[in-house]
Design an enzyme around this catalytic site. Sequence first.
Site, mmCIF file in Angstrom:
data_model
loop_
_atom_site.group_PDB
_atom_site.id
_atom_site.type_symbol
_atom_site.label_atom_id
_atom_site.label_comp_id
_atom_site.label_asym_id
_atom_site.label_seq_id
_atom_site.Cartn_x
_atom_site.Cartn_y
_atom_site.Cartn_z
ATOM 1 N N VAL A 2 0.861 -1.185 0.000
ATOM 2 C CA VAL A 2 0.000 0.000 0.000
ATOM 3 C C VAL A 2 0.896 1.233 0.000
ATOM 4 C CG1 VAL A 2 -1.722 1.340 1.280
ATOM 5 C CG2 VAL A 2 -1.885 -1.158 1.209
ATOM 6 N N GLY B 201 4.451 4.139 2.984
ATOM 7 C CA GLY B 201 4.011 2.896 2.344
ATOM 8 C C GLY B 201 4.187 1.752 3.311
ATOM 9 N N LYS B 202 3.611 0.628 3.012
ATOM 10 C CA LYS B 202 3.824 -0.566 3.846
ATOM 11 C C LYS B 202 3.488 -1.780 3.002
ATOM 12 C CE LYS B 202 4.995 -1.461 8.160
ATOM 13 N NZ LYS B 202 5.914 -0.678 8.991
ATOM 14 N N GLY B 203 4.135 -2.895 3.321
ATOM 15 C CA GLY B 203 3.861 -4.130 2.598
ATOM 16 C C GLY B 203 3.666 -5.278 3.558
ATOM 17 N N ASP C 139 10.425 -5.117 8.446
ATOM 18 C CA ASP C 139 9.436 -4.958 9.525
ATOM 19 C C ASP C 139 9.332 -6.336 10.178
ATOM 20 O OD1 ASP C 139 7.450 -2.953 10.678
ATOM 21 O OD2 ASP C 139 6.112 -4.619 10.275
#
Length: 428
Positions: free
Chosen positions: A72, A117-119, A158
Site C-alpha cells: 500500500v 508505504g507498507k507491505g 518490519d
Amino acid sequence: MSSGHALANDPAMQEECNPFLSMARGFNTAADHLELDEGLRDVLRSPDRELKVSLPVRMDDGRVKVFTGYRVQHNTLRGPCKGGIRFAPDVNLDEVRALAAWMTWKCSVVNLPFGGGKGGVICDPRTMSKGELERLTRAYTIAIMDILGPDRDVPAPDMNTNEQTMAWIMDTYSMHARRTTTAIVTGKPLSIGGSQGRREATGRGVMISANQALKIVGLRPEDTRVVVQGSGNVGGIGALLMHQEGYRITSLSDMYGCIYNENGLDVPAVMLHLKETGRLEGYAEAEHIESSTQLELDCDVLVPAATENQITSRNADRIQAKLIVEGANGPTTAVASKMLEDRGVVIVPDILANAGGVTVSYFEWVQDRMGYFWTQEIVNSRLEQIMVQAFDEVAETAKRYQVGLRTAAYILAIDRVATVYRMRGLFS
Ligand code: NAD
C-alpha cells in the site's frame, strides 16, 4: 496480554484494536484542530494505491503454494513512499493500509522527504525454510516491482523480515533493472550499501525521546525506573542504550516470559544471555514474573516495544508509569491513550518515539545515492539532531493547541503534508 487474547470474542475490543480505526481517530482529531476541509481530509485519508498480488512459490517438497501479498502506498506528496514489509500469518489489508498511513505521518513528523508505504505477505515464516523464504521474497519483489524504485517506493524490514530479506529484494530488483540499485531498499547489510547505526537507530531514537520527555515530567535518567516490553531490535537495543545512559531498567520481557529486578537489571548480561539461549527464560539475576502483569509494574517510564494493542481500556487504569515511550507501532489503543492522558500520563507517541529507524533509513538512502558512506559518529549525531528537533516541535505544537503529544504529532505531520498539497495543487 497478546492482542489475540484481547480481541477474542469481544466486538467492542475488536473495534478498539482495529489499527485502521485507531489511525483514523488520530487523523480526525488532528484534522479538527487544523480545521481541514472535507475535500482535503479525503485526499489525505485515501491511500494513493493498493496492490494485492498472488505469489506462486515452489516449496521444498516440490508442491506449489500460492501466497498473498500487499503493498500500500499511502501518500507521495512529500517524496517516495517509505515503509517496511512484514511477513506474518495474520497480515491483512486493513492493517497494511493503517501502517502505510502511519508511515506518512511518521516521515512528516521528523520532516523526511518521504511519503508512507507498507507491505505485507500472509505466511508463517517460522514454518518455512530459508530457501522457501528466499523464493517467496523474490516472487513478492517481482510482483510489486512496477511500483517500486528509489524515487518511487523504498521498502525496509518490519516484523519477521530482516537484512537478509532486504538483500534478496535488492538483488531481485537489480537483476531485473540490469544494474545494481542499492537505494531500492534500506535496512540492508553494511556490505551491500547499509548504513552504520541503522540496526541501533530505532532503540537510539527511543532513548533520545525518553531523554527529552524526562524534562517534561521532571526526572533525571539516574532517578528513573524503566520497564521495557520486548527485547528485540527496538526493546533490547533501546534498553541497552538507556542502561548506558544511566536509567535503571527494572524489567524486560520477550514472547516467552518476563524478568524483574527492582535494583535494576544488568542489561548487557541479559542481552548476552538472550544471544546465547534465544530467550530471557533462565536468566539468573532476576525474578521471573507473569508477563501479563509487566505493564502494570510500579515504574516511572514504560516502553512498550513488542507489538500493537498492548495497552487497552482493559489495563490502562492499572498502568503506574508517569511516562510512556512507544517503541512499538500502535501499542496503545486510542481509547486507552485518552484514559491515560486524562490521568496526566505523558505519552510519546509511536510516530515520534520510534522514528529513529526511518530517519537512519533515510540516511542510508542518501548515502546509497551519493555512493559515499558516513561514520557511525556522523549518523548518530545527525539522528540526535533530527529527533531532538522533532520532539521540540511536537512539544511546542502540544502547547499551542493545548493537546497531548500524540495529537500534537498528528497535527504537525498532517499540517506539513497539507501544506505541500496546497502548494502543489491538484494535478488532473
Ligand atoms: P523484533 O522481532 O526484533 O522484537 C520483538 C520483541 O518483542 C521480541 O523480543 C519478542 O519476543 C517480543 N514480543 C513479541 N510479542 C510479545 C508479547 N506479547 N509480550 C512481550 N514480548 C513480546 O521486533 P522489533 O523490530 O523490535 O519491533 C518491535 C515493534 O517496534 C513492532 O511494533 C515494530 O513494528 C516496531 N518498530 C520497529 C522498528 C525497527 O526499526 N525495528 C522501527 C519502528 C517501529
